[in-house]
Design an enzyme around this catalytic site. Structure first.
Site, PDB file in Angstrom:
ATOM      1  N   ILE A 636     -31.019  12.780   0.925  1.00 30.56           N
ATOM      2  CA  ILE A 636     -29.461  12.995   0.991  1.00 30.56           C
ATOM      3  C   ILE A 636     -28.741  12.407  -0.294  1.00 30.56           C
ATOM      4  CG2 ILE A 636     -28.956  13.215   3.202  1.00 30.56           C
ATOM      5  CD1 ILE A 636     -28.068  10.282   3.537  1.00 30.56           C
ATOM      6  N   GLY A 637     -29.546  11.698  -1.154  1.00 31.88           N
ATOM      7  CA  GLY A 637     -28.845  11.320  -2.404  1.00 31.88           C
ATOM      8  C   GLY A 637     -29.931  10.364  -3.171  1.00 31.88           C
ATOM      9  N   ALA A 638     -29.783  10.073  -4.259  1.00 31.12           N
ATOM     10  CA  ALA A 638     -30.038   9.173  -5.055  1.00 31.12           C
ATOM     11  C   ALA A 638     -29.531   7.837  -5.413  1.00 31.12           C
ATOM     12  CB  ALA A 638     -30.857   9.763  -6.286  1.00 31.12           C
ATOM     13  N   GLY A 642     -33.822   4.060  -5.587  1.00 32.76           N
ATOM     14  CA  GLY A 642     -34.484   5.111  -5.090  1.00 32.76           C
ATOM     15  C   GLY A 642     -33.896   5.922  -4.171  1.00 32.76           C
ATOM     16  N   VAL A 644     -31.923   8.066  -1.222  1.00 35.79           N
ATOM     17  CA  VAL A 644     -31.221   7.975  -0.039  1.00 35.79           C
ATOM     18  C   VAL A 644     -31.874   9.047   1.065  1.00 35.79           C
ATOM     19  CG1 VAL A 644     -29.292   7.298   1.278  1.00 35.79           C
ATOM     20  CG2 VAL A 644     -29.586   6.620  -1.135  1.00 35.79           C
ATOM     21  N   LYS A 662     -31.969   3.825   2.944  1.00 37.47           N
ATOM     22  CA  LYS A 662     -32.271   3.727   1.326  1.00 37.47           C
ATOM     23  C   LYS A 662     -33.754   3.086   1.088  1.00 37.47           C
ATOM     24  CE  LYS A 662     -27.530   2.465   0.638  1.00 37.47           C
ATOM     25  NZ  LYS A 662     -26.504   1.748  -0.029  1.00 37.47           N
ATOM     26  N   ASP A 755     -15.368  -3.457  -5.546  1.00 40.90           N
ATOM     27  CA  ASP A 755     -16.004  -1.903  -5.775  1.00 40.90           C
ATOM     28  C   ASP A 755     -15.267  -1.037  -4.793  1.00 40.90           C
ATOM     29  OD1 ASP A 755     -16.584  -0.024  -7.362  1.00 40.90           O
ATOM     30  OD2 ASP A 755     -18.753  -0.009  -6.945  1.00 40.90           O
TER      31      ASP A 755
END
Ligand code: ADE
Length: 993
Positions: A636-638, A642, A644, A662, A755
């Site tokens: 689903i993502g990077a 590494g 995700v 993750k 953040d």
């Protein structure tokens, strides 16, 4: 215009370009550069496209198709490929290389010349019969293809070739095969090559497992899970798995195999151990050299055999050298005194290579000689006592008691070790012979023993003393036992006189007695045995019983006392232990507490950096998950570390949980692993419905993973962008409330996020917002928004309070500033704070007092809260709990949300009157730039012809000119705000427009 000649002169240039071929994760279904014979592609009409076949240096054909009817109007020229078999492909790609002539470079063609062509396809289960009529309507359009580079006449003259490469995905292809068709509508094109391929994850070896060629899933975001098979001579540990991604890349290796016994890893395979080496356990260790005094002669040795004369005890590890029995003990000497005989020796000179040496002392009694003058030896008396014992001595001495006097004893001392029992050869003994005549006296000195009286539990005995004993009698020893018990156990008592009362006996029981004397020279022999019986049970039970009870009680009392003392000792010790443990734990907590206490009474956040070893923090705050419980479904993502992925956690006996995983890419350094796991050791300390929940970590196997709850709607900023204008104000306030709950919890724990931004808030299926992204609060490497400040820190400027940017003062008050920005992001459905202003301009504007205006449709109260969060003086900003109760009041009283800030002019911190907009951009350009070109006419019809005129537009004005979609209204109003802000900034910096 005839083009063939001009194109032919270019072909030689193409030859070199066409040489490269497919990469390893492509399976080529067709490559026109590799077809040696005729291509047999069809053209419709026949005089549309031209097929030209040239030969290269190796006499291989180069198939090129060209068309260039740019002078004639209404061109519709089709080129159709042969039937291409789909094979295993699910998603097919077409790579076209072509040149395209720039229409401007061809004189007199304006109006008819085009610079694009179209790609079509048709699926069929079988090739179409040759006579089938070509019907363009049967074909589905893939895309219009334009050139990145077209070439001009000058290029032709210069022979500079502009070759374009375009790749398009075709499909989904589900039938057995398909045709491609290229439609020209009046361009000047040379189609130099066509390659049709699909992607696959190529067979590979990973973690000692082999994975077959795998075709990716049709749905590009889904992964194909592939189980690996262990390579030869390897065995499975955690099931080896890889995931095949849409681009033909292998992702997220899980589990592994290990080399079996006798084999070690060599270049991804398991090779046999060489002779002289062995490996006794399966694992990813190397073969070991055979230990001392052992060898292996064959390949794949699992054990080294002991050399001749050397042995391995049953419990010896295979890695231990082979050993042998010890040599004999040395320098055995004896010593005798009145009552005891001592033997002493030295350890053997050769211990056989072991440390587990023990000694046995064996005894023989050699009395006189038989008729032939031969010494008669027999085993020593069983009651000869060895202190500490005769066998299995670990020391090098022994004392021997109760020996007979005037006797020759021969003692043999043997040394033993762990392998002595394996050796059949003669034992190595050391002997010593001792004569006890100087130590004891011979015959029994006691004759008849009399019973004087007896009770149920005692017998009084007496005997007469010899008139002239050989040496003075020191004392007598009386030995007795129950006759029935046949000497299974006996007791003894000593007396200096010739009588004794033996007590503690049982009533009506026959006892056997014998007596011996001890003289200065040792013990004499025992007298003969005498049997006496105790008296029968007395009927006066009460008395006796009382005594018994008293004795029992006192014995019991003592036992109780002993037990109690022991208990106290043990519990005392135990308490001591618990206290000691508590103390060190307390010490650490106190240390941490004193460093971190923000508010009393609430669990405190512990910074993992305060641990000397950060892995300890992970162990303390995160559960280790068995990797096989994790099922990965899709990427689903990077992340920075590494991929995700999403999937679920299947813990036996529990319901499946949807999770996000993750992963930490292979080849990381220790510092990466620490930074990666830092997030888990932070997240693991939190427990709040608005903080992302950590399910656990995988740290004991590769890849290292962090597993957290899955949030169906992903990151808040992108979620809002895709759902522009679709929520009520109350729903948006609900999201903000959730974030405030999470942040109140974090600030109460003393944790500063640093953040906080909509991109770091995750949204679940019920629109619950949860704060996430904790790992980077220290370094912010992972946040693409983070920029370096002049002090060298990396900070997400637009979200960060001025004091944190200027001198690194991060606090819950700076988190509140960020929270105000998140409020703005939420109320503007994911608009970028300060739009496209540069970071530097944002800093300057804030310093000058500028604050973001209220987003369109934002209740005044919420914008006021934002402005409160953006107070320059940090101590003036609200606390998170105050924000929370304010939002709660708004939710309880929704009418407070009805007053909206609709007019862009009305924001309270508006800078001074704005001047006219520069007139160098048109309304059309502006609308094009925000992709709202469709409203050009609305603006013109409404009388808005200059940027100046739009600067005062309100939301009502925008609705009035006919912009009905709320998302479009928002985009336009937001852009007007942005233009105003930029202009304001330009003005402040003294730039005159
Ligand atoms: N992206 C990163 N973390 C996620 C999560 N927990 N759920 C969904 N998407 C995510």
């Amino acid at each position: 215009m005839s083009t063939a000649g001009k194109y032919c002169v270019l072909l030689f240039l193409l030859k070199s370009i066409l040489s490269d071929s497919a990469t390893s994760n492509q399976v080529v279904l067709l490559d026109t550069t590799a077809v040696l014979g005729e291509l047999d592609w069809k053209t419709y009409p026949v005089n549309g496209w031209d097929a030209i076949t040239e030969m290269d240096e190796q006499n291989r054909p180069i198939h090129t198709f060209q068309v260039c009817h740019v002078m004639e109007p209404n061109q519709n020229n089709w080129l159709r490929s042969g039937w291409i078999q789909r094979q295993a492909a699910q998603r097919v790609y077409v790579e076209m290389r072509f040149t395209l002539r720039d229409c401007n470079s061809i004189p007199w063609v304006s109006g008819t010349c085009k610079e694009t062509f179209n790609l079509f396809y048709l699926q069929t289960n079988e090739p179409l019969p040759a006579a089938t009529r070509f019907r363009p309507s049967d074909y589905s359009k893939v895309d219009t293809i334009a050139a990145d580079e077209s070439f001009t006449q000058t290029d032709l003259g210069d022979r500079v070739l502009r070759l374009n490469t375009e790749v398009r995905e075709v499909g989904p292809v589900t039938q057995n095969g398909f045709y491609l068709a290229f439609q020209d509508v009046g361009a000047c094109i040379a189609l130099v090559s066509v390659k049709v391929f699909y992607k696959r994850c190529p067979s590979t070896l990973r973690n000692l497992a082999s994975f077959p060629d795998t075709v990716p899933h049709m749905d590009s975001s889904s992964l194909v899970e592939v189980r690996g098979a262990c390579v030869e001579n390897a065995e499975e540990r955690d099931t080896p798995k890889l995931y095949c991604g849409a681009d033909g890349d292998w992702l997220v290796p899980l589990g592994h195999c290990i080399c079996s016994i006798g084999h070690e890893e060599m270049d991804g395979f398991c090779g046999a151990c060489n002779p002289g080496f062995f490996k006794a356990i399966a694992g990813n260790t190397k073969c070991s050299k055979c230990p001392l005094h052992s060898s292996s002669h064959d390949q794949a040795g699992t054990l080294c055999h002991c050399d001749k004369g050397f042995y391995r005890a049953l419990k010896d590890p295979t890695t231990m050298a082979c050993t042998r029995p010890p040599s004999a003990p040395r320098n055995l000497v004896s010593l005798i005194n009145d009552t005891a005989l001592f033997l002493r020796w030295m350890p053997p000179s050769d211990l056989g290579g072991r440390k587990d040496i023990t000694y046995n002392v064996l005894c023989q009694r050699c009395d006189g000689s038989d008729g032939d003058g031969m010494t008669q030896c027999e085993a020593c008396e069983p009651d000869l006592r060895f202190i500490p014992r005769a066998l299995g001595l670990t020391g090098t001495s022994v004392a021997i008691l109760d020996f007979a006097s005037h006797t020759n004893y021969t003692f043999h001392v043997e040394a033993m070790n762990g392998v002595s029992g394996l050796v059949l050869s003669a034992r190595l003994l050391t002997n010593v012979t001792v004569n006890t005549q100087q130590a004891g006296s011979g015959p029994a000195l006691v004759g008849i023993i009399n019973k004087d009286w007896s009770t149920q539990d005692s017998i009084a005995l007496s005997w007469s003393e010899m008139e002239q004993p050989p040496s003075e009698i020191v004392e007598y020893e009386v030995k007795y036992y129950e006759k029935e018990q046949e000497q299974l156990s006996y007791s003894s008592t000593r007396t200096k006189s010739t009588s004794v009362v033996v007590t503690g006996l049982r009533p009506s029981t026959v006892y056997v007695f014998h007596v011996r004397a001890r003289t200065a020279a040792g013990y004499t022999a025992y007298s003969s045995n005498f049997e006496f019986e105790t008296a029968a049970d007395d009927p006066d039970i009460a008395d006796q019983g009382q005594v018994l009870v008293m004795v029992t009680a006192s014995v019991g009392g003592f036992s109780l006392l002993v037990i109690l003392t022991l208990f106290l000792l043990i519990t005392g010790r135990c308490q001591g232990y618990i206290k000691a443990r508590m103390k060190s734990e307390e010490k650490r907590r106190t240390r941490l507490h004193s460093e971190h206490v923000p508010f009393s009474g609430i669990k405190t956040y512990v910074d993992p950096d305060t641990y000397e070893d950060p892995t300890q923090a992970v162990e303390e705050f995160a559960k280790e998950i068995v990797p096989s419980y994790i099922c990965i479904e899709r990427v689903i993502g990077a992340g920075e570390f590494g991929e995700v992925c999403s999937g679920y956690l299947r813990i036996p006996g529990r319901m499946d949980i949807s999770v996000a995983i993750k992963t930490l890419k292979g080849g990381y350094m220790d510092q990466h692993r620490r930074d990666f796991l830092r997030e888990a050791s932070i997240m693991g300390q939190f427990n709040n419905p608005n903080i992302i929940r950590l399910e656990g970590v995988v740290t004991n196997s590769r890849p290292v993973m962090i597993v957290v709850e899955y949030m169906e709607n992903g990151a808040l900023d992108s979620f809002l962008r895709t759902r522009d204008g679709q929520f009520t104000v109350l729903q948006l306030v609900g999201m903000l409330r959730g974030i405030a709950v999470g942040m109140t919890y974090l600030s109460d724990m003393g944790y500063v996020h640093r953040d906080l931004a909509a991109r770091n808030i995750l949204v679940d299926e019920n629109l619950v917002c949860k704060v996430s992204d904790f790992g980077m609060s220290r370094v912010l490497e992972d946040d693409s928004e983070a920029a370096y400040t002049t002090t060298g820190g990396k900070i997400p400027i637009r979200w960060t309070a001025p004091e944190a940017i200027a001198y690194g003062k991060f606090s819950s008050a700076s988190d509140i500033w960020s929270y105000g920005i998140v409020m703005w992001e939420v109320m503007s459905y994911g608009e970028r704070p300060y739009w496209e202003m540069s970071n530097q301009d944002v800093i300057l504007s804030i310093d000058e007092g500028y604050r973001l205006p209220a987003p369109m449709g934002c209740p005044v109260t919420l914008h006021q809260l934002m402005l409160h969060c953006w107070q320059k003086e940090w101590s003036q900003r609200p606390r998170f709990n105050e924000v929370l109760s304010f939002l709660d009041k708004l939710t309880i009283n929704p009418s407070s949300l009805l007053t909206l800030v609709n007019d862009v002019q009305s924001y309270s911190h508006s800078p001074e009157e704005l001047p006219d907009y520069p007139l160098f951009i048109s309304i059309g350009d502006w609308l094009d730039s925000i992709k709202m070109s469709q409203y050009k006419n609305n603006f013109l019809a409404g009388g808005y012809t200059t940027l100046d005129s739009i600067s005062t537009m309100s939301i009502e004005d925008i609705r009035r000119i006919g912009v009905c979609l709320i998302g479009h209204q928002r985009r336009i109003i937001s852009s007007i705000q942005s233009l105003r802000l930029q202009l304001h900034h330009i003005q402040q910096s003294g730039f005159q427009v």
